[in-house]
Design an enzyme around this catalytic site. Structure first.
Site, short mmCIF file in Angstrom:
data_model
loop_
_atom_site.label_atom_id
_atom_site.label_comp_id
_atom_site.label_asym_id
_atom_site.label_seq_id
_atom_site.Cartn_x
_atom_site.Cartn_y
_atom_site.Cartn_z
N LYS A 34 0.85 -1.19 0.00
CA LYS A 34 0.00 0.00 0.00
C LYS A 34 0.89 1.24 0.00
O LYS A 34 1.75 1.41 0.85
CB LYS A 34 -0.90 -0.01 1.25
CG LYS A 34 -1.91 1.12 1.28
CD LYS A 34 -2.82 1.02 2.48
CE LYS A 34 -2.22 1.53 3.75
NZ LYS A 34 -1.91 2.96 3.80
N ASP A 60 -3.20 4.26 -1.78
CA ASP A 60 -4.00 4.77 -0.67
C ASP A 60 -4.06 6.28 -0.76
O ASP A 60 -3.36 7.00 -0.06
CB ASP A 60 -3.37 4.32 0.66
CG ASP A 60 -4.17 4.81 1.85
OD1 ASP A 60 -5.25 5.39 1.65
OD2 ASP A 60 -3.72 4.60 2.99
N LYS A 62 -7.06 7.78 -0.52
CA LYS A 62 -8.32 8.13 0.18
C LYS A 62 -9.07 9.22 -0.59
O LYS A 62 -9.39 10.30 -0.06
CB LYS A 62 -8.05 8.55 1.63
CG LYS A 62 -7.46 7.40 2.45
CD LYS A 62 -7.55 7.63 3.92
CE LYS A 62 -7.00 6.46 4.69
NZ LYS A 62 -5.53 6.27 4.54
N SER A 117 -9.05 3.79 11.87
CA SER A 117 -8.56 3.04 13.03
C SER A 117 -8.12 3.92 14.20
O SER A 117 -7.94 3.42 15.31
CB SER A 117 -7.38 2.17 12.60
OG SER A 117 -6.36 2.97 12.02
N PRO A 169 -6.32 -1.93 8.79
CA PRO A 169 -5.11 -1.34 9.38
C PRO A 169 -5.27 -1.18 10.90
O PRO A 169 -6.39 -1.21 11.43
CB PRO A 169 -5.07 0.04 8.72
CG PRO A 169 -6.50 0.38 8.44
CD PRO A 169 -7.28 -0.91 8.34
N VAL A 171 -2.92 -2.77 13.17
CA VAL A 171 -2.19 -3.82 13.88
C VAL A 171 -0.78 -3.32 14.18
O VAL A 171 -0.16 -2.64 13.37
CB VAL A 171 -2.10 -5.09 12.98
CG1 VAL A 171 -1.14 -6.10 13.57
CG2 VAL A 171 -3.49 -5.69 12.82
N GLY A 172 -0.27 -3.66 15.35
CA GLY A 172 1.13 -3.31 15.66
C GLY A 172 1.21 -1.92 16.25
O GLY A 172 0.79 -1.69 17.39
N GLN A 174 -0.44 0.74 16.10
CA GLN A 174 -1.65 1.36 16.66
C GLN A 174 -2.31 0.51 17.74
O GLN A 174 -3.38 0.84 18.25
CB GLN A 174 -2.65 1.66 15.54
CG GLN A 174 -2.15 2.68 14.53
CD GLN A 174 -3.13 2.92 13.40
OE1 GLN A 174 -4.32 3.17 13.62
NE2 GLN A 174 -2.66 2.85 12.17
N GLY A 175 -1.71 -0.62 18.05
CA GLY A 175 -2.17 -1.42 19.19
C GLY A 175 -3.17 -2.52 18.87
O GLY A 175 -3.56 -3.28 19.77
P1 BMP Z 1 0.92 1.59 10.70
O1 BMP Z 1 0.92 0.05 10.81
O2 BMP Z 1 2.29 2.15 10.60
O3 BMP Z 1 0.07 2.22 11.77
O4 BMP Z 1 0.27 1.97 9.29
C1 BMP Z 1 -1.10 1.86 9.02
C2 BMP Z 1 -1.36 2.32 7.62
O5 BMP Z 1 -2.75 2.21 7.33
C3 BMP Z 1 -0.99 3.77 7.34
O6 BMP Z 1 -0.58 3.85 5.98
C4 BMP Z 1 -2.29 4.53 7.52
O7 BMP Z 1 -2.34 5.69 6.73
C5 BMP Z 1 -3.30 3.50 7.01
N1 BMP Z 1 -4.65 3.58 7.61
C6 BMP Z 1 -4.83 3.52 8.98
O8 BMP Z 1 -3.88 3.40 9.76
N2 BMP Z 1 -6.12 3.55 9.46
C7 BMP Z 1 -7.21 3.67 8.67
O9 BMP Z 1 -8.32 3.67 9.16
C8 BMP Z 1 -7.01 3.72 7.28
C9 BMP Z 1 -5.73 3.67 6.76
O10 BMP Z 1 -5.55 3.69 5.47
#
Ligand code: BMP
Length: 215
Positions: A34, A60, A62, A117, A169, A171-172, A174-175
């Protein structure tokens, strides 16, 4: 996008060299890569073409504008080689339909954001997430984006979209828990920082994979 690892790499780095190096090292551990604003604005649209040559790319962006502008954005990035595009539902049906039409013309997948997320998404997005999911179905999107940070919301969105794909998205870094998101109905997990910022991204990707519940 063929389902093998159930992982999508969020490649939010900001140089072409870093992006290519990571993508080449990590491509076998991810079903798609992505690419969004951080990389495209830093390295140029050509990075989409370069990475698409060896891995499926989801753009991505959006996309969230009037139908004509959405069409132009989709054409640019899908024309550059992306096999998927992410759009927002909130601008409405005509705007989203413009993305769906462009995706179909390029044989690409459209993914529609339902609820994001991060914590702030609870203010405006969560109350409307079900409507966003319904709109995704109405325009014939391939799938939706739903938060791994709130697995119960993935379950709810799954009940609305049927067999369509959920990419998730959170995982990791963001917890969110990979296992909980998959069990709630996610098809693919989007993972970024916890892999590309790791001392050894390949080891980190292997660790994420090893911890996934059986398919
Ligand atoms: P990370 O694992 O580093 O948190 O990355 C998550 C990715 O998913 C980022 O590219 C972010 O822009 C995207 N994303 C997100 O985190 N939450 C959403 O709801 C939608 C997303 O596209």
């Amino acid at each position: 996008m063929k389902k093998k690892t159930r992982l999508i790499l969020a490649l939010d780095v900001t140089t072409r060299e870093q992006a290519l190096s990571l993508a080449l090292q990590l491509k076998d551990y991810f079903d798609a890569i992505k690419i969004g604003y951080p990389l495209i604005l830093s390295a140029g649209l050509g990075i989409v073409t370069e990475i698409s040559a060896f891995a499926p790319v989801i753009a991505d962006l959006k996309v969230a504008d009037i139908p004509n502008t959405n069409r132009l954005i989709c054409q640019a990035v899908l024309g550059a080689g992306a096999g998927g595009i992410i759009a927002q539902a909130f601008p409405g049906k005509d705007s989203l339909q413009a993305c769906a039409k462009s995706a179909a013309a390029h044989g690409a997948d459209l993914f529609v954001v339902t609820e994001m997320s991060h914590p702030g998404a609870e203010l405006f997005m969560a109350p409307l997430a079900e409507n966003m999911a319904r709109l995704a179905v109405e325009v014939g999107a391939a799938g939706v984006v739903a938060p791994a940070t709130r697995p119960e919301r993935i379950k709810l969105i799954r009940s609305i979209i049927g067999e369509r794909i959920i990419i998730s998205p959170g995982v990791g870094a963001q917890g969110g828990s990979a296992g909980a998101a998959l069990e709630a109905g996610a098809d693919y997990l989007i993972v970024g920082r916890s892999v590309y910022e790791a001392e050894d991204p390949v080891v980190s990707a292997k660790k994420v994979l090893a911890l996934l519940p059986p398919a």
